[in-house]
Design an enzyme around this catalytic site. Structure first.
Site, PDB file in Angstrom:
ATOM      1  N   MET A  42      16.866  11.934  52.153  1.00 59.99           N
ATOM      2  CA  MET A  42      15.966  12.371  53.222  1.00 59.99           C
ATOM      3  C   MET A  42      15.130  13.505  52.661  1.00 59.99           C
ATOM      4  O   MET A  42      15.287  14.680  53.026  1.00 59.99           O
ATOM      5  CB  MET A  42      16.781  12.807  54.449  1.00 59.99           C
ATOM      6  CG  MET A  42      17.369  11.625  55.204  1.00 59.99           C
ATOM      7  SD  MET A  42      18.753  12.100  56.253  1.00 59.99           S
ATOM      8  CE  MET A  42      20.057  12.101  55.036  1.00 59.99           C
ATOM      9  N   MET A  81      17.836   3.740  60.741  1.00 56.00           N
ATOM     10  CA  MET A  81      18.314   4.978  61.369  1.00 56.00           C
ATOM     11  C   MET A  81      18.444   4.755  62.868  1.00 56.00           C
ATOM     12  O   MET A  81      17.495   4.339  63.531  1.00 56.00           O
ATOM     13  CB  MET A  81      17.334   6.134  61.113  1.00 56.00           C
ATOM     14  CG  MET A  81      17.287   6.645  59.682  1.00 56.00           C
ATOM     15  SD  MET A  81      18.887   7.126  58.990  1.00 56.00           S
ATOM     16  CE  MET A  81      19.434   8.387  60.144  1.00 56.00           C
ATOM     17  N   GLY A 110      18.621  14.135  60.018  1.00 57.18           N
ATOM     18  CA  GLY A 110      18.645  15.593  59.882  1.00 57.18           C
ATOM     19  C   GLY A 110      19.997  16.205  60.184  1.00 57.18           C
ATOM     20  O   GLY A 110      20.383  17.188  59.577  1.00 57.18           O
ATOM     21  N   GLY A 167      26.363  13.951  64.255  1.00 59.10           N
ATOM     22  CA  GLY A 167      26.811  14.172  65.636  1.00 59.10           C
ATOM     23  C   GLY A 167      25.790  13.939  66.724  1.00 59.10           C
ATOM     24  O   GLY A 167      25.965  14.386  67.851  1.00 59.10           O
ATOM     25  N   GLY A 199      23.910   6.607  62.174  1.00 64.55           N
ATOM     26  CA  GLY A 199      23.680   7.587  63.214  1.00 64.55           C
ATOM     27  C   GLY A 199      24.285   7.235  64.558  1.00 64.55           C
ATOM     28  O   GLY A 199      23.962   6.206  65.148  1.00 64.55           O
ATOM     29  N   GLY A 200      25.204   8.079  65.003  1.00 66.99           N
ATOM     30  CA  GLY A 200      25.745   7.935  66.351  1.00 66.99           C
ATOM     31  C   GLY A 200      26.686   6.756  66.541  1.00 66.99           C
ATOM     32  O   GLY A 200      26.826   6.249  67.657  1.00 66.99           O
TER      33      GLY A 200
HETATM   34  C1  DX5 Z   1      21.820  11.901  59.738  1.00 70.96           C
HETATM   35  C2  DX5 Z   1      22.521  11.334  58.553  1.00 70.96           C
HETATM   36  C3  DX5 Z   1      23.759  10.605  58.879  1.00 70.96           C
HETATM   37  C4  DX5 Z   1      24.833  11.425  59.560  1.00 70.96           C
HETATM   38  C5  DX5 Z   1      25.496  10.511  60.537  1.00 70.96           C
HETATM   39  O1  DX5 Z   1      20.601  12.384  59.348  1.00 70.96           O
HETATM   40  O2  DX5 Z   1      21.677  10.438  57.858  1.00 70.96           O
HETATM   41  O3  DX5 Z   1      24.296   9.919  57.750  1.00 70.96           O
HETATM   42  O4  DX5 Z   1      25.797  11.953  58.693  1.00 70.96           O
HETATM   43  O5  DX5 Z   1      26.372  11.241  61.311  1.00 70.96           O
HETATM   44  P1  DX5 Z   1      26.954  10.694  62.685  1.00 70.96           P
HETATM   45  O6  DX5 Z   1      27.748   9.463  62.348  1.00 70.96           O
HETATM   46  O7  DX5 Z   1      27.781  11.828  63.180  1.00 70.96           O
HETATM   47  O8  DX5 Z   1      25.788  10.372  63.561  1.00 70.96           O
HETATM   48 ZN    ZN Z   2      22.633   9.183  56.293  1.00 70.67          ZN
END
Ligand code: DX5
Ligand code: ZN
Length: 220
Positions: A67, A136, A141, A144, A175-176
């Site tokens: 990222m 995504m 970023g 949680g 994500g999530g």
């Molecule tokens: C967010 C990251 C994710 C993050 C996911 O920007 O790319 O990889 O660690 O975390 P959870 O599973 O808690 O959404």
């Molecule tokens: Zn990630």
């Protein structure tokens, strides 16, 4: 089938090796490493030296999610540091085809990551140069955050495109995701499931990986 990719973003960095042992024991096969530069996303995390160290202590597939702005400047260095998979954001790279090709030539799987508000059409031309797409399901970023439900339909549409074009491209989702929604994302067509807080936010990361596998399996 699907694989669980625990994201170390939510792990305790003071005992990373131990945290990784735990998810290995739980049955994870991929280790998701979130690299953030404070420009492309409003957060700074870890980089090349950490990937190099992780390579020495695990045989899990190391999946680096870049990222960062201008990922083409660093992508090959991540392969050299030990990454098996490298994804770059379509929104961050003016020369995506070149970067994907360079990742492949360096010996890793090349992935395109795409933000929730970016349409799939942005992938159209580069899809054949990728080994996987990282959808995504939160704005990148932070760990949680809450799952954005529109990601499900995006996975379904991408799956259809991949099949229609007979491409060999895997779908990863990030994500999530937890036991409550892993079934839906697997059913939609995602094959690599990233989970950060659902794994490392719990007392027992190994058990959490096991329950994610269990919760997703009924849907396969
Ligand atoms: C967010 C990251 C994710 C993050 C996911 O920007 O790319 O990889 O660690 O975390 P959870 O599973 O808690 O959404
Ligand atoms: Zn990630």
């Amino acid at each position: 089938m699907f694989e669980i990719a625990p994201s170390i973003l939510s792990a305790d960095f003071s005992k990373l090796a131990e945290e990784i042992r735990a998810v290995e024991a739980g049955g994870a096969s991929v280790l998701h490493v979130d690299v953030m530069d404070g420009h492309f996303v409003p957060n700074i995390t870890i980089g090349l030296p950490v990937v190099k160290s992780l390579r020495k202590i695990t045989s899990l597939t190391i999946d680096t999610h870049l990222m960062i702005d201008e990922p083409g400047r660093y992508a090959v260095q991540f392969v050299e540091a030990g990454a098996d998979m490298v994804s770059v954001h379509v929104e961050a790279d003016q020369h995506l085809q070149r970067t994907l090709t360079a990742i492949r030539e360096a010996g890793a799987l090349a992935g395109i990551a795409i933000n929730p508000a970016t349409p799939l059409v942005m992938l159209e031309e580069a899809l054949a140069d990728a080994d996987f797409v990282l959808i995504m399901s939160v704005n990148p970023g932070f760990g949680g955050q809450k799952f954005i439900p529109a990601a499900l339909d995006k996975v379904r549409r991408l799956k259809r495109t991949i099949e229609d074009r007979s491409l060999n491209v895997k779908i990863e989702i990030d994500g999530g995701i937890g036991t409550e929604n892993i079934g839906e994302v697997v059913e939609a067509g995602a094959e690599i499931i990233v989970a950060g807080s659902a794994v490392y936010g719990s007392e027992d990361p190994a058990a959490s990986v096991r329950s994610l596998i269990e919760s997703g399996t009924v849907w396969v």
